[in-house]
Design a protein around this motif. Structure first.
Motif, short mmCIF file in Angstrom:
data_model
loop_
_atom_site.label_atom_id
_atom_site.label_comp_id
_atom_site.label_asym_id
_atom_site.label_seq_id
_atom_site.Cartn_x
_atom_site.Cartn_y
_atom_site.Cartn_z
N SER A 119 0.98 -0.98 -0.05
CA SER A 119 -0.06 0.11 -0.12
C SER A 119 0.78 1.35 -0.14
N GLU A 120 1.97 1.14 0.05
CA GLU A 120 3.20 2.33 -0.09
C GLU A 120 4.26 1.82 -0.64
N PRO A 155 2.41 6.50 -0.25
CA PRO A 155 1.05 5.90 -0.21
C PRO A 155 1.15 5.65 -1.63
N ARG A 176 -1.51 0.28 -7.05
CA ARG A 176 -1.76 -1.06 -6.53
C ARG A 176 -2.43 -2.06 -7.61
N GLU A 190 -6.99 -4.16 2.03
CA GLU A 190 -7.43 -2.62 1.79
C GLU A 190 -8.01 -2.46 0.42
N ASP A 207 -8.99 0.75 -1.45
CA ASP A 207 -8.28 1.58 -2.29
C ASP A 207 -8.53 1.43 -3.76
N ASP A 217 -12.86 3.79 -3.93
CA ASP A 217 -11.91 5.05 -3.82
C ASP A 217 -12.57 6.50 -4.74
#
Length: 695
Positions: free
Chosen positions: A282-283, A289, A295, A317, A320, A324
């Motif tokens: 996620s980063e 990020p 991603r 997650e 995202d 989003d």
């Protein structure tokens, strides 16, 4: 340019022959010379020096002839084409490109484009030269690459299309929105990808650094997830079959509140199946990020890189990507923007993937139906919470503390792990008692911050010391009901009557008699501000009670079972429908209590196996309970007060409990003060009147 200029630097700048060739192709055939050649100089002196025009620095301004300079530039280009047409990229880059070609089955055009994109992102002079081509559209990018790489434009288009392997693997993609400079239009997999390709022999995991990371080791076993055993009995063999048979399009959606152990479950599954597990980051490696699109590109790359290995991928997650956007502002999520691609991906991905989400709110049903399995991971049941507390905190907490903390229905395993880690680090300073208090303090703070009820110092499910069903005025034999339910272990009962008459207390007593855990839900526990949230909370309560084999008691059930004929809102009808559905399918014991029998939905009333009325205490019950409390308070029981007690026609066991709470700060030191306090409780009730005459 002033006359007799010297080179911009005393350092000798050299470039690989292939880069010089690409620079000259940008300047001559692609027309970059128009901005590169100035009236009396160059747009970039270093580039001029590198390609062989450094001797012009000493030419006086009045002798600076652009036509001669253009002719010399064309000569340099022709010479470079003859000399370096077969030039190759730096050795290390060539080795790594070769590895990727073997791993991903890249064709020669793919490799050539990837080589150029890597060097464009790492060689400043090549990037500076591309800026002389000005901003370009995607179509112009294809045309420019065709000239720079000396490849047919249709091959370039195919390689960089959405169907091309470079895009599907996320290695190189073309930014198709608007115009931009060449480097910004050719987007590499990650910020550090170019450096990794040039710095040393790259392995697949190293190349994905900042996009996909190896997962940590599993800390739990499947036995810790017995509360979802019915799902695991399907999921484990399905994943085992998928990994062994190389089945495509295997996607599992795992959802549940934060801290319920979703990531740990995926790691446990990977260990059980003997698979490597990689998690989509996620980063990036710099700590910045990654957005949903980045991603997804990382996910695509991982699918390509690990397609031939025994691997699982975890995408945590997923909001995202799938949620989003902003529906109120008309903004689509990343997944909705590329819906067709997402759908194909969920059907064709070669590596089984576990998609993790804290909530399904906002997730398009069109995506949900494409997952092979959708598994909810709820907070573990009480027995499981006690086991987790015992394993992780048995040396910090006593059995009484563990039992009480386990009562918190929202207590997720991650909260326990975090709190125990903090306390364990300073346990020597806190001491045994201080450690237990600190642990409880941390748990309470976290639960409140998450919007849940904290641990309560006084257990609301604890019955009064003097509790006895004999003090309850009901129209049914309550002891007989308990005996019958002990045999059937199933039933739907509605307890109704005025407040304080003992409805909820009877449910607690009944659970104790049957040796069952009691799950109490009030209207405030189940109501939600979100559309559909009420129905989900109701379904979750019944499901959890069934998993825990608990006696489910819903207090103030009138809030969920109002007569649908009087409903003014659609959500009120949905609420009743959900309650009726759950009541009918619930396999255990369900008790509903209400103070307002009138106005309940008629269909709901028919679905209760038994409806029992709780009323104000009969005179002899009131006197017997009065005597019991006098004994508990070490007070004599004067017969002179009997008639006064028995005249209270609206007395309830709840009134005695309220008076005993007052006793903590306003001591009751005589039978007379006890009856006075009870009379005061009765006097404020609706419809109360002073009793007169004899009983």
């Amino acid at each position: 340019m002033a006359s007799h200029r010297t080179p911009p630097s005393t350092d000798v700048v050299t470039l690989e022959p292939i880069i010089v060739l690409w620079v000259l192709r940008m300047l001559v055939p692609l027309g970059g010379y128009r901005d590169f050649l100035r009236t009396v100089g160059f747009g970039n002196d270093t580039i001029a020096e590198v390609i062989g025009l450094g001797h012009w620095f000493n030419v006086p301004a009045d002798k600076f002839d652009q036509r001669v300079l253009q002719s010399e530039l064309r000569d340099l280009h022709r010479a470079a084409e003859k000399r370096w047409k077969k030039a190759i990229v730096p050795a290390q880059l060539g080795i790594n490109i070769g590895k990727l070609a073997g791993l991903l089955e890249l064709n020669p055009t793919d490799c050539r484009i990837l080589e150029f994109a890597v060097l464009l992102n790492s060689e400043r002079l090549l990037d500076d030269t591309s800026d002389f081509l000005r901003e370009m559209t995607s179509a112009k990018v294809y045309s420019a690459l065709s000239v720079i790489l000396d490849l047919p434009e249709p091959e370039i288009r195919d390689a960089l299309s959405g169907r091309g392997l470079l895009a599907r693997c996320g290695l190189v993609s073309v930014e198709r929105c608007g115009a931009g400079y060449l480097r910004t239009k050719l987007d590499l997999l990650s910020v550090g990808f170019a450096d990794q390709m040039l710095s040393g022999e790259a392995d697949p995991v190293g190349l994905l650094r900042g996009t996909v990371t190896p997962s940590g080791a599993a800390q739990l076993h499947l036995a810790h997830y017995d509360h979802i055993r019915s799902s695991l009995d399907i999921l484990v063999p399905y994943l085992r079959h998928a990994t062994q048979s190389r089945r495509d399009g295997v996607n599992i959606l795992l959802h549940g509140a934060p801290g319920t152990g979703k990531t740990q479950l995926v790691r446990t599954l990977a260990a059980e199946l003997g698979c490597e597990l990689f998690e989509v980051a996620s980063e990036n490696f710099e700590g910045d990020p990654l957005n949903g699109e980045r991603r997804l590109r990382a996910f695509r790359a991982a699918q390509c890189f690990f397609a031939r290995s025994r691997t699982l991928i975890a995408f945590d997650e997923v909001e995202d990507v799938f949620n989003d956007g902003n529906q109120m502002a008309g903004q689509k999520s990343t997944a909705q923007k590329c819906k067709a691609w997402i759908n194909r991906m969920l059907e064709d991905n070669p590596v089984p993937t576990m998609w993790l989400s804290n909530s399904l709110t906002g997730l398009d049903p069109a995506f949900i139906r494409r997952f092979d399995m959708v598994v909810e991971l709820p907070v573990p049941p009480k027995a499981q919470r006690e086991r987790i507390l015992q394993e992780q905190c048995g040396d910090l907490l006593g059995s009484a503390h563990i039992a009480r903390i386990a009562e918190a229905e929202a207590l997720a395993p991650a909260v326990v792990a975090r709190a125990s880690g903090v306390v364990r680090s300073i346990r020597d300073e806190l001491g045994p008692e201080g450690g237990a208090s600190a642990f409880e303090h941390l748990i309470c703070n976290t639960l409140e911050a998450q919007g849940h009820r904290p641990l309560l110092p006084n257990d609301p499910n604890r019955l009064p010391e003097v509790y006895d069903p004999a003090f309850i005025h009901a129209d049914t034999d309550l002891a007989g009901i308990a005996a019958g339910l002990a045999k059937s272990r199933a039933g739907r009962i509605c307890l109704y009557g005025p407040p304080g008459t003992g409805k909820t207390a009877y449910g607690r007593w009944l659970a104790g008699q049957l040796g069952m855990r009691l799950m109490v839900k009030r209207a405030s526990d189940l109501m939600s501000m979100w559309v559909g949230g009420n129905e989900k909370n109701i379904a979750r309560a019944f499901r959890q009670a069934a998993q825990d084999e608990a006696l489910l008691l819903i207090d103030e059930v009138d809030g969920f079972l109002r007569d649908r004929r009087q409903a003014s809102e659609e959500w009120e009808q949905r609420l009743v429908n959900e309650m009726l559905t759950q009541m009918e399918s619930f396999p255990g014991i369900f008790i509903a209590s209400t103070n307002l029998m009138e106005g309940l939905d008629q269909a709901a009333l028919r679905r209760f196996d038994l409806k029992t009325k709780f009323d104000f205490m009969r005179p002899e019950q009131a006197w017997a309970l009065f005597c019991r409390y006098c004994t508990m308070l070490d007070l004599e029981t004067p017969q002179a007060l009997k008639s006064r007690v028995m005249r209270q026609s609206r007395l309830t066991p709840g009134d005695f409990a309220a008076v005993m709470r007052q006793h903590r700060f306003r001591p009751i030191d005589s039978p007379a003060s006890l009856i006075t306090a009870l009379e005061a409780e009765c006097a404020i009730k609706e419809g109360a009147s002073t009793g007169i005459g004899f009983v």
